[in-house]
Design an enzyme around this catalytic site. Sequence first.
Site, PDB file in Angstrom:
ATOM      1  N   ASN A 135       0.862  -1.179   0.000  1.00 59.56           N
ATOM      2  CA  ASN A 135       0.000   0.000   0.000  1.00 59.56           C
ATOM      3  C   ASN A 135       0.898   1.228   0.000  1.00 59.56           C
ATOM      4  O   ASN A 135       1.546   1.521   1.005  1.00 59.56           O
ATOM      5  CB  ASN A 135      -0.888  -0.034   1.257  1.00 59.56           C
ATOM      6  CG  ASN A 135      -1.668   1.254   1.459  1.00 59.56           C
ATOM      7  OD1 ASN A 135      -1.809   2.053   0.531  1.00 59.56           O
ATOM      8  ND2 ASN A 135      -2.173   1.455   2.666  1.00 59.56           N
ATOM      9  N   LYS A 184       0.100   4.316  -0.234  1.00 61.66           N
ATOM     10  CA  LYS A 184      -0.516   5.505   0.396  1.00 61.66           C
ATOM     11  C   LYS A 184      -0.292   6.747  -0.479  1.00 61.66           C
ATOM     12  O   LYS A 184      -0.305   6.639  -1.698  1.00 61.66           O
ATOM     13  CB  LYS A 184       0.037   5.703   1.809  1.00 61.66           C
ATOM     14  CG  LYS A 184       0.013   4.412   2.639  1.00 61.66           C
ATOM     15  CD  LYS A 184       0.282   4.643   4.087  1.00 61.66           C
ATOM     16  CE  LYS A 184       0.381   3.300   4.792  1.00 61.66           C
ATOM     17  NZ  LYS A 184       0.368   3.406   6.228  1.00 61.66           N
ATOM     18  N   HIS A 206      -9.213   0.797   5.312  1.00 59.27           N
ATOM     19  CA  HIS A 206      -7.877   0.965   5.906  1.00 59.27           C
ATOM     20  C   HIS A 206      -7.995   1.851   7.143  1.00 59.27           C
ATOM     21  O   HIS A 206      -8.820   2.767   7.183  1.00 59.27           O
ATOM     22  CB  HIS A 206      -6.932   1.599   4.883  1.00 59.27           C
ATOM     23  CG  HIS A 206      -5.507   1.598   5.356  1.00 59.27           C
ATOM     24  ND1 HIS A 206      -5.006   2.584   6.157  1.00 59.27           N
ATOM     25  CD2 HIS A 206      -4.511   0.697   5.188  1.00 59.27           C
ATOM     26  CE1 HIS A 206      -3.734   2.299   6.438  1.00 59.27           C
ATOM     27  NE2 HIS A 206      -3.412   1.154   5.866  1.00 59.27           N
ATOM     28  N   GLU A 242      -6.366   4.269   8.172  1.00 57.97           N
ATOM     29  CA  GLU A 242      -6.257   5.712   7.929  1.00 57.97           C
ATOM     30  C   GLU A 242      -7.583   6.272   7.405  1.00 57.97           C
ATOM     31  O   GLU A 242      -7.944   7.413   7.697  1.00 57.97           O
ATOM     32  CB  GLU A 242      -5.079   5.998   6.974  1.00 57.97           C
ATOM     33  CG  GLU A 242      -3.759   5.826   7.716  1.00 57.97           C
ATOM     34  CD  GLU A 242      -2.620   5.283   6.877  1.00 57.97           C
ATOM     35  OE1 GLU A 242      -2.657   5.377   5.650  1.00 57.97           O
ATOM     36  OE2 GLU A 242      -1.668   4.741   7.486  1.00 57.97           O
ATOM     37  N   GLU A 294      -4.934  -5.555  10.755  1.00 52.05           N
ATOM     38  CA  GLU A 294      -3.920  -4.525  10.923  1.00 52.05           C
ATOM     39  C   GLU A 294      -4.158  -3.789  12.240  1.00 52.05           C
ATOM     40  O   GLU A 294      -4.948  -2.832  12.289  1.00 52.05           O
ATOM     41  CB  GLU A 294      -4.006  -3.511   9.779  1.00 52.05           C
ATOM     42  CG  GLU A 294      -3.770  -4.106   8.412  1.00 52.05           C
ATOM     43  CD  GLU A 294      -3.240  -3.046   7.441  1.00 52.05           C
ATOM     44  OE1 GLU A 294      -2.128  -3.234   6.943  1.00 52.05           O
ATOM     45  OE2 GLU A 294      -3.916  -2.040   7.240  1.00 52.05           O
ATOM     46  N   GLY A 331       2.733   1.777  10.748  1.00 50.62           N
ATOM     47  CA  GLY A 331       3.654   2.903  10.588  1.00 50.62           C
ATOM     48  C   GLY A 331       4.384   3.281  11.858  1.00 50.62           C
ATOM     49  O   GLY A 331       4.987   4.355  11.943  1.00 50.62           O
ATOM     50  N   SER A 380       3.813  -2.636  10.216  1.00 45.35           N
ATOM     51  CA  SER A 380       5.281  -2.631  10.328  1.00 45.35           C
ATOM     52  C   SER A 380       5.921  -3.955   9.913  1.00 45.35           C
ATOM     53  O   SER A 380       6.878  -4.409  10.530  1.00 45.35           O
ATOM     54  CB  SER A 380       5.700  -2.221  11.739  1.00 45.35           C
ATOM     55  OG  SER A 380       5.237  -0.910  12.034  1.00 45.35           O
TER      56      SER A 380
HETATM   57  C1  PEP Z   1      -0.507  -0.168   6.102  1.00 42.75           C
HETATM   58  O1  PEP Z   1      -0.585   0.994   5.777  1.00 42.75           O
HETATM   59  O2  PEP Z   1      -1.425  -0.945   5.776  1.00 42.75           O
HETATM   60  C2  PEP Z   1       0.633  -0.622   6.887  1.00 42.75           C
HETATM   61  C3  PEP Z   1       0.592  -1.812   7.409  1.00 42.75           C
HETATM   62  O3  PEP Z   1       1.674   0.264   7.032  1.00 42.75           O
HETATM   63  P1  PEP Z   1       3.144  -0.067   7.634  1.00 42.75           P
HETATM   64  O4  PEP Z   1       3.629  -1.330   6.961  1.00 42.75           O
HETATM   65  O5  PEP Z   1       3.982   1.125   7.265  1.00 42.75           O
HETATM   66  O6  PEP Z   1       2.986  -0.259   9.112  1.00 42.75           O
END
Ligand code: PEP
Length: 250
Positions: A10, A12, A96, A98, A168, A174, A214
């Site tokens: 992703n 973003k 997601h 966000e 997630e 992040g 992460s």
């Molecule tokens: C994501 O945005 O779905 C995500 C898991 O981000 P990150 O890998 O940066 O934690």
Amino acid sequence: MTRTPLIAGNWKMHKTAAEAVALARAVAEEANRRPDREVMIAPPATALFPVAEAVRGTRLILAGQNVAWEEKGAFTGEISPLMLADCGCAMAIVGHSERRHIFGEDDAMINRRLKGAMNHGLVPILCVGETIEEREDGRTAEVVEAQVRAGLADVNPESGRELVVAYEPVWAIGTGRTATSGQAQEAHAHIRAVLAQMFEKDIAAEIRILYGGSVKPGNAAELMAQADVDGALVGGASLDAQSFAGIINF
Ligand code: PEP
């Protein structure tokens, strides 16, 4: 039941069109080397069309980062499932964290988006996950279950095969803080049990449940080794060809 691992990036709000094309070409090469895995990227919408042209004929799958529920109309700022398909997308991320936490999308809206995607032949990746407060209150299973049930409300059980769920935890996205493989497996097993109640057991056994939060080349193998972890949804580490390759080849 063998589920083909899906490694999804992703991107973003990162990458200009030229940067996206260069990165997508490198990821497509890696995807072609691994017929035993599926590899997906969700570039920003502005880059989808040139990226689709650049990777045509490769194994790389394209996805939208979000999707509207209508084909067209007065929905300023939205992208329809028809438009995503027109740009070569086969999948779309929905719900997601966000979108939920920065832009206030709720379960009802996420459900509409998911069904809009499915009605147009796009495979949705439904993202669910608890906040740190919810985890500390011991509410992880309850919160995740509610998001799965609401996100998949009114989905025809037979279509259940055509979807992906991503667990997630919000506190791991992040932040550099990853769920332990045990925490991930526990949540994934619970999600699969909920899917088995909503659909049939054999359909639930086919649905891929990705872990996100992460994921890095260094922690991917241990997470992917868990029985119910069928791939990864990767943010930060998908923005660099080498680190994403390290996860594709976990
Ligand atoms: C994501 O945005 O779905 C995500 C898991 O981000 P990150 O890998 O940066 O934690």
